[in-house]
Design a protein around this motif. Structure first.
Motif, PDB file in Angstrom:
ATOM      1  N   LEU A  47       0.834  -1.199   0.000  1.00  0.00           N
ATOM      2  CA  LEU A  47       0.000   0.000   0.000  1.00  0.00           C
ATOM      3  C   LEU A  47       0.866   1.246   0.000  1.00  0.00           C
ATOM      4  O   LEU A  47       1.886   1.321   0.680  1.00  0.00           O
ATOM      5  CB  LEU A  47      -0.894   0.000   1.247  1.00  0.00           C
ATOM      6  N   ALA A  48       0.458   2.245  -0.769  1.00  0.00           N
ATOM      7  CA  ALA A  48       1.113   3.545  -0.754  1.00  0.00           C
ATOM      8  C   ALA A  48       0.031   4.618  -0.765  1.00  0.00           C
ATOM      9  O   ALA A  48      -0.975   4.489  -1.471  1.00  0.00           O
ATOM     10  CB  ALA A  48       2.042   3.720  -1.943  1.00  0.00           C
ATOM     11  N   ALA A  49       0.239   5.669   0.027  1.00  0.00           N
ATOM     12  CA  ALA A  49      -0.744   6.750   0.086  1.00  0.00           C
ATOM     13  C   ALA A  49      -0.024   8.059   0.346  1.00  0.00           C
ATOM     14  O   ALA A  49       1.015   8.095   1.007  1.00  0.00           O
ATOM     15  CB  ALA A  49      -1.783   6.486   1.177  1.00  0.00           C
ATOM     16  N   LYS A  50      -0.601   9.138  -0.190  1.00  0.00           N
ATOM     17  CA  LYS A  50      -0.043  10.470   0.041  1.00  0.00           C
ATOM     18  C   LYS A  50      -1.180  11.477   0.100  1.00  0.00           C
ATOM     19  O   LYS A  50      -2.025  11.532  -0.792  1.00  0.00           O
ATOM     20  CB  LYS A  50       0.948  10.859  -1.060  1.00  0.00           C
ATOM     21  N   LEU A  51      -1.189  12.267   1.158  1.00  0.00           N
ATOM     22  CA  LEU A  51      -2.183  13.319   1.354  1.00  0.00           C
ATOM     23  C   LEU A  51      -1.449  14.639   1.446  1.00  0.00           C
ATOM     24  O   LEU A  51      -0.486  14.779   2.203  1.00  0.00           O
ATOM     25  CB  LEU A  51      -2.975  13.060   2.637  1.00  0.00           C
ATOM     26  N   SER A  52      -1.902  15.625   0.670  1.00  0.00           N
ATOM     27  CA  SER A  52      -1.227  16.922   0.635  1.00  0.00           C
ATOM     28  C   SER A  52      -2.255  18.038   0.691  1.00  0.00           C
ATOM     29  O   SER A  52      -3.321  17.945   0.058  1.00  0.00           O
ATOM     30  CB  SER A  52      -0.383  17.042  -0.643  1.00  0.00           C
ATOM     31  N   GLY A  53      -1.933  19.084   1.436  1.00  0.00           N
ATOM     32  CA  GLY A  53      -2.821  20.230   1.512  1.00  0.00           C
ATOM     33  C   GLY A  53      -2.028  21.510   1.680  1.00  0.00           C
ATOM     34  O   GLY A  53      -0.967  21.520   2.307  1.00  0.00           O
ATOM     35  N   SER A  54      -2.524  22.600   1.085  1.00  0.00           N
ATOM     36  CA  SER A  54      -1.825  23.879   1.206  1.00  0.00           C
ATOM     37  C   SER A  54      -2.827  25.021   1.169  1.00  0.00           C
ATOM     38  O   SER A  54      -3.950  24.876   0.673  1.00  0.00           O
ATOM     39  CB  SER A  54      -0.798  24.041   0.076  1.00  0.00           C
TER      40      SER A  54
END
Length: 863
Positions: A263-270
Motif C-alpha cells: 500500500l502507498a498513500a499520500k495526502l497533501s494540503g496547502s
C-alpha cells in the motif's frame, strides 16, 4: 545578460566535468522488506559495469552490504533474493573517496528472476539517458536512442520542483510557451515552436488519449493534475505518423504511478494568498497480479484584485459609474449594474487506474471553472463573480496487451471513451450579449478503437503497425442564449434566439431569429506503420507513416421544428457532409559514434482537420436599424464550414553530449506551415440575410515558415563523503523567427526565451528556484476599417519562482513521512503580462499574478 550567464555556466560545468578525479570510492547500502520494513539477510548484491558482473556480496544480519575501494566509474547494482522481485539500481557514479548510499526495498514475487524493477538514480545524467520511453517510437527505447526530441520529467522532478499540474511542467520545457489568462473562452494558450493551439498538443495517459477527439480546445491548467504521475514524457514536433492528427506540435504522455507491492498513500494540503487552496489525495495498492491507483485534487482561488494592482489597465473599471461601451464600433454608453470585482477559479481532478495482469482499466475526470470576463477590456465587461465558464473532460479506457511470442510479438488493444462538455450554466455578460446575462453550451461524445501490432524480429529489426477508428457526436457550441440549453424541446420552446433579435419594429413586425444548432458527426479511420532498423549499434533508422480518412456530417437544427434530441437530429433531414484523406510521413535517423555523442535527424508532416468548434462556433448581437424597421449586426463571430486541413512539415536536427553528471543538447528545427486557421476580422458581411458591420470569421489564411532552436545544459554535483549535498543546475536558451503572411512576428511565440533552475538538496531539506525570461510576444493582429494592420501583445519579462521542502519525519523502515513545504510564485513580485487572443474586445496584454505565497504539509505512507 542572460546569454552571458548561460555561457559562464556552460564553461564552469565543462571544466568541472573534464577535471573530475579518478580515485575510487565505496558503496554502502541496506536491503529492507518493502511491506514489513524488516531487514533482509542473505540477499545477493551484484556489482555490474558495462553489462558485466564484476563481483557480488550478501547482506549481513542487519541487511547491510558494503563494496569498498571501487575504481572510479559508473555502475549498476542488482539485488537478488529468492521469492522476491529482482531490483536493479542504474547509474551509480563512483568517484573520489566518497561513499555512495543505496537502499533496496524489495517485495515478494513468484517469478522474481523474470521480473526486474529498474531504479533510476540521481547520480549520472548519462545513465538517465538510458531509461526507456514509449511515447515517441510506439515501443520501449532508451531516451538516447528514441527518434525524437523528448523531455522526461520523473517523479523525483515532480517532488523536488513542486509541480502540481501539467501547465507548471510545460512552463519549464524549452520551446513551449504558455499565455495564461489568454481568453474568456479557453483561459490559457499553449504554443510550441511557433505553432499555437491547445488542440494541437495531444495529451495521453498511459499511452491512451485524454484530449478531446473532436479537437475541442481544452484549458490545460490546474484541472490537469500530475500528482499521480510516475513520469511524464514530452515529445516535441509532429507525431501524427503514430497518433492521430492532433499530435501536430507534440505529445504529452502521463505515466501513472504503479504500486507493485503493498500500500502507498499520500495526502497533501496547502493554503496561500488570495484564499488559494490546493489539496490532493493519492492511494495505490498492488501485488503480483493486481494494481490499483486512485486519487483526486481540488484547487480554488479568489484570484488577485487586478484593478487595485494594475490601476492604469483598469482605469475604466475603477472610475466606473455603471456604464459600459455599447459596442466595438461606437463610443456611446449603456448602463449596467455595478458589481464588485471578482474572478474566482476552481479546478477538480479525479482519476483511477486498475490493472489485472495484462488488462488495464483507466478513468479520469476533470473540470475547470473560471471567469468569462478573463482578459476582456474593462470597457466591455462587468467582472461579476457569477459569470463563469465551466468546462469538463471525462475519459475511460480499457487496454489489453497480448504477448503471443514472449518479447517478440505483442498485440495491444485499446477502446477509449471520451466526453468534453461546456456546462449549460456557463454564463457571460459582454458586448456580444448586449450586456444581458447569456448562456452557452457545448459537448462532444467520442469513442475510439485502436489495435497495434508490434513485432521484434531481432535486435536489429522492429516493426509496428495498427489501425484506429474514431466516432464523434457533437454540438460544437451554441450561440449566446437568454436561457440554458435543454434537450427534448425546440429552439423556439427554449426561447433560444440570437441576442437582440427579439425585437418588434414600429410596424409591429417580429424580427426574432431562433438559433442554428450545428449538430455534427465525424468518422475517422486510420492505418499506420513504423519500421526501425539498427545497423551495427551505430545507426538507427525509423520509417513511418499514417493515413487517415475523415467524413463529417453536420445538420443545422433550424430546418426542423421538432424537439432537439441527438437521436432524431440526423433522421430524414438534409445533411451537409465533407470528407478528406490525409497522409502523415515520418523519417528519423539516430547516429551513435560513441557512448557520449548522439546525432538525430528527423522529418515529419502532420495534417490537422479543423475542430468542429472552430467551424461552427458563432455569436453576436443584433440591434435595430436607424429607421427602426429591421435589424443590423454590429459585432459577430461567424461560422465557416468550408475549412480545409491545416498542415505542418518539420525538419529537425538534435545533438546530445553526455558524460557522467553533465549533459548538453543543441537542436534546430524548420517548420513550413500551410492553411493554418486564423479568426480574421472582416467588414460588411451578412448572416441570416442581415448585414453584419464587423465580423471575425475562421479562414485558412496562414502560410509561411519559422525556424529556431535550443541550447540546453544540465549539471549535477554530488558533494560530501556520503553525497548528502546535491546540486542540480539546468539552463536553456531558445530562439524562434520566421515569416507568416503579413505578420511582423510569429504569433504567441517569443523570439528569445531563457529557462533555468537550481535545485539544492541537503539531507531532508530541498530548495528549487526556476527562472523564466521571455521577450516580447504578439498575437495574430487584425486590420481596422482603414486597412491598417497591427499586432498586439506583451513586453518581455523575467519571473522567478521558488519551491522549498523539509522532511520533518522520514522513517525508511515503517515507510511513513511528513513534509512541510512552501511555494512562491513570482518571488520578486514583478508586474508582467501575457498576450491575449486575437479579439478587439480583449486587452491585448493581460496582467498576470503578482507574488503568490502558499504553505502546506504532505503525509506519505508506504507499506
Amino acid at each position: 545578460m542572460s546569454t552571458k550567464l548561460i555561457i559562464t555556466l556552460f564553461t564552469i560545468f565543462l571544466f568541472t566535468n573534464l577535471h573530475a578525479t579518478d580515485l575510487g570510492g565505496n558503496i554502502r547500502g541496506q536491503v529492507l522488506h518493502k511491506n514489513k520494513g524488516t531487514t533482509i539477510t542473505g540477499a545477493q548484491i551484484v556489482l555490474i559495469h558495462k553489462k558485466r558482473e564484476l563481483m557480488s556480496i550478501v547482506s549481513d544480519p542487519n541487511g547491510v552490504f558494503v563494496f569498498r575501494n571501487i575504481t572510479a566509474g559508473t555502475y549498476d547494482l542488482e539485488c537478488r533474493y529468492p521469492g522476491h522481485v529482482t531490483q536493479r539500481m542504474v547509474g551509480l557514479e563512483i568517484k573520489d573517496d566518497r561513499t555512495k548510499l543505496a537502499y533496496f526495498k524489495t517485495y515478494a514475487s513468484e517469478d522474481n528472476y523474470d521480473k526486474v524493477d529498474v531504479i533510476m538514480t540521481e547520480a549520472s545524467l548519462q545513465e538517465q539517458l538510458k531509461q526507456k520511453v514509449s511515447v515517441s517510437a510506439n515501443s520501449n527505447e532508451s531516451l538516447e536512442d528514441v527518434p525524437a526530441t523528448v523531455h522526461i520529467i520523473t517523479k523525483q522532478d515532480i517532488d523536488n520542483r513542486g509541480y502540481t499540474d501539467l501547465s507548471e511542467v510545460l512552463m519549464d520545457i524549452p520551446e513551449i510557451e504558455i499565455q495564461q489568462r489568454y481568453s474568456s473562452e479557453q483561459y490559457n494558450l499553449i504554443s510550441s515552436r511557433g505553432i499555437s493551439g491547445n488542440e494541437k498538443l495531444l495529451i495521453l495517459m498511459n499511452g491512451v488519449r485524454m484530449s478531446s477527439m473532436a479537437l475541442s480546445s481544452l484549458s490545460i491548467y490546474k484541472n490537469f493534475s500530475i500528482r499521480y504521475a510516475d513520469r511524464i514524457e514530452i515529445v516535441l514536433g509532429p507525431s501524427s505518423a503514430l497518433y492521430e492528427a492532433d499530435a501536430f506540435v507534440g505529445v504529452v504522455n502521463i505515466i501513472t504511478h504503479n504500486e507493485k507491492s503493498g500500500l502507498a498513500a499520500k495526502l497533501s494540503g496547502s493554503y496561500g494568498m488570495y484564499n488559494t487552496t490546493d489539496n490532493s489525495l493519492l492511494v495505490g495498492w498492488g501485488n503480483n497480479d493486481f494494481k490499483a491507483t486512485v486519487g483526486g485534487s481540488f484547487y480554488t482561488t479568489a484570484d488577485p484584485n487586478y484593478p487595485k494592482l494594475f490601476p492604469n489597465n483598469y482605469r475604466w473599471h475603477n472610475n466606473q459609474d455603471g456604464s459600459l461601451q455599447q459596442n466595438l464600433l461606437s463610443n456611446s454608453l449603456v448602463q449596467v449594474p455595478i458589481t464588485t470585482y471578482s474572478t474566482p477559479l476552481q479546478a477538480i481532478s479525479a482519476y483511477g487506474v486498475f490493472g489485472w495482469k495484462d488488462l488495464e482499466l483507466g478513468v479520469m475526470h476533470n473540470n475547470l471553472s473560471f471567469s468569462s470576463s478573463t482578459a476582456v477590456k474593462p470597457t466591455y465587461t462587468s467582472y461579476n463573480a457569477n459569470l463563469t465558464n465551466r468546462i469538463s473532460l471525462t475519459n475511460a479506457y480499457l487496454k489489453h496487451d497480448l504477448v503471443i511470442v514472449k518479447k517478440k510479438l505483442h498485440l495491444e488493444s485499446i477502446i477509449n471513451w471520451n466526453h468534453y462538455r461546456k456546462a449549460k450554466n456557463s454564463t457571460s455578460q459582454n458586448v456580444y450579449t448586449g450586456y444581458d446575462i447569456a448562456y452557452q453550451f457545448a459537448y462532444d461524445h467520442n469513442i475510439r478503437i485502436r489495435e497495434t501490432f508490434k513485432y521484434k524480429l531481432n535486435k536489429a529489426h522492429q516493426f509496428s503497425a495498427g489501425l484506429s477508428f474514431t466516432y464523434t457526436d457533437a454540438l460544437p457550441e451554441t450561440s449566446y442564449s437568454s436561457t440554458p440549453f435543454v434537450l427534448n424541446k425546440t429552439v423556439e420552446e427554449q426561447n433560444m434566439y440570437y441576442s437582440g433579435s427579439n425585437y418588434v419594429d414600429a410596424d409591429g413586425l417580429n424580427h426574432t431569429i431562433y438559433q442554428d444548432l450545428y449538430f455534427s458527426k465525424r468518422y475517422n479511420a486510420g492505418i499506420f506503420f513504423q519500421y526501425r532498423v539498427n545497423i551495427n549499434d551505430k545507426l538507427l533508422v525509423t520509417l513511418g507513416a499514417r493515413t487517415a480518412y475523415t467524413y463529417n456530417q453536420t445538420q443545422n437544427s433550424s430546418v426542423y421544428d421538432q424537439p432537439i434530441t441527438r437521436q432524431r437530429v440526423f433522421l430524414n433531414l438534409q445533411i451537409d457532409s465533407a470528407s478528406n484523406l490525409v497522409i502523415s510521413p515520418r523519417i528519423a535517423v539516430v547516429y551513435k559514434p560513441n557512448d557520449h555523442w548522439r546525432l538525430k535527424l528527423f522529418y515529419g508532416a502532420s495534417p490537422l482537420n479543423s475542430s468542429l468548434k472552430s467551424q461552427y462556433s458563432h455569436y453576436g448581437l443584433f440591434t435595430p436599424t436607424t429607421n427602426s424597421v429591421g435589424l443590423v449586426g454590429k459585432n459577430w463571430r461567424l461560422p465557416n464550414n468550408a475549412l480545409t486541413p491545416q498542415e505542418v512539415q518539420t525538419l529537425e536536427g538534435n545533438f546530445t553530449y553526455s558524460n557522467g553528471n553533465f549533459k548538453a543538447i543543441a537542436n534546430g528545427y524548420f517548420n513550413y506551415v500551410t492553411n493554418l486557421i486564423k479568426d480574421t476580422l472582416l467588414y460588411n458581411q451578412e448572416f441570416k440575410g442581415i448585414p453584419i458591420e464587423r465580423a471575425t470569421i475562421p479562414i485558412n489564411s496562414e502560410k509561411g515558415f519559422n525556424y529556431g532552436g535550443t541550447i540546453y545544459i544540465r549539471q549535477q554535483f554530488l558533494l560530501g563523503t556520503e553525497e548528502q549535498f546535491k546540486l542540480n543546475i539546468h539552463a536553456s536558451y531558445s530562439y524562434n523567427n520566421g515569416k507568416l503572411n503579413q505578420l511582423s512576428a510569429i504569433p504567441f511565440t517569443a523570439a528569445h526565451t531563457v529557462k533555468s533552475g537550481v535545485l539544492f538538496i541537503y539531507k531532508g531539506f530541498s530548495c528549487n528556484t526556476s527562472l523564466l525570461y521571455r521577450s516580447a510576444t504578439l498575437n495574430e493582429g487584425f486590420a481596422d476599417e482603414d486597412g491598417i494592420f497591427s499586432q498586439y501583445g506583451s513586453k518581455g519579462y523575467v519571473v522567478l519562482n521558488l519551491f522549498t521542502k523539509y522532511k520533518v519525519y522520514n522513517n525508511i523502515k515503517n515507510g511513513f513521512g511528513i513534509d512541510i513545504f512552501a511555494k512562491v510564485q513570482n518571488l520578486t513580485n514583478a508586474q508582467y503580462f501575457n498576450t491575449t487572443a486575437n479579439n478587439p474586445a480583449l486587452m491585448g496584454a493581460m496582467p498576470q499574478t503578482p507574488i503568490l505565497i502558499q504553505g502546506g504539509v504532505s503525509l506519505s505512507l508506504q507499506r
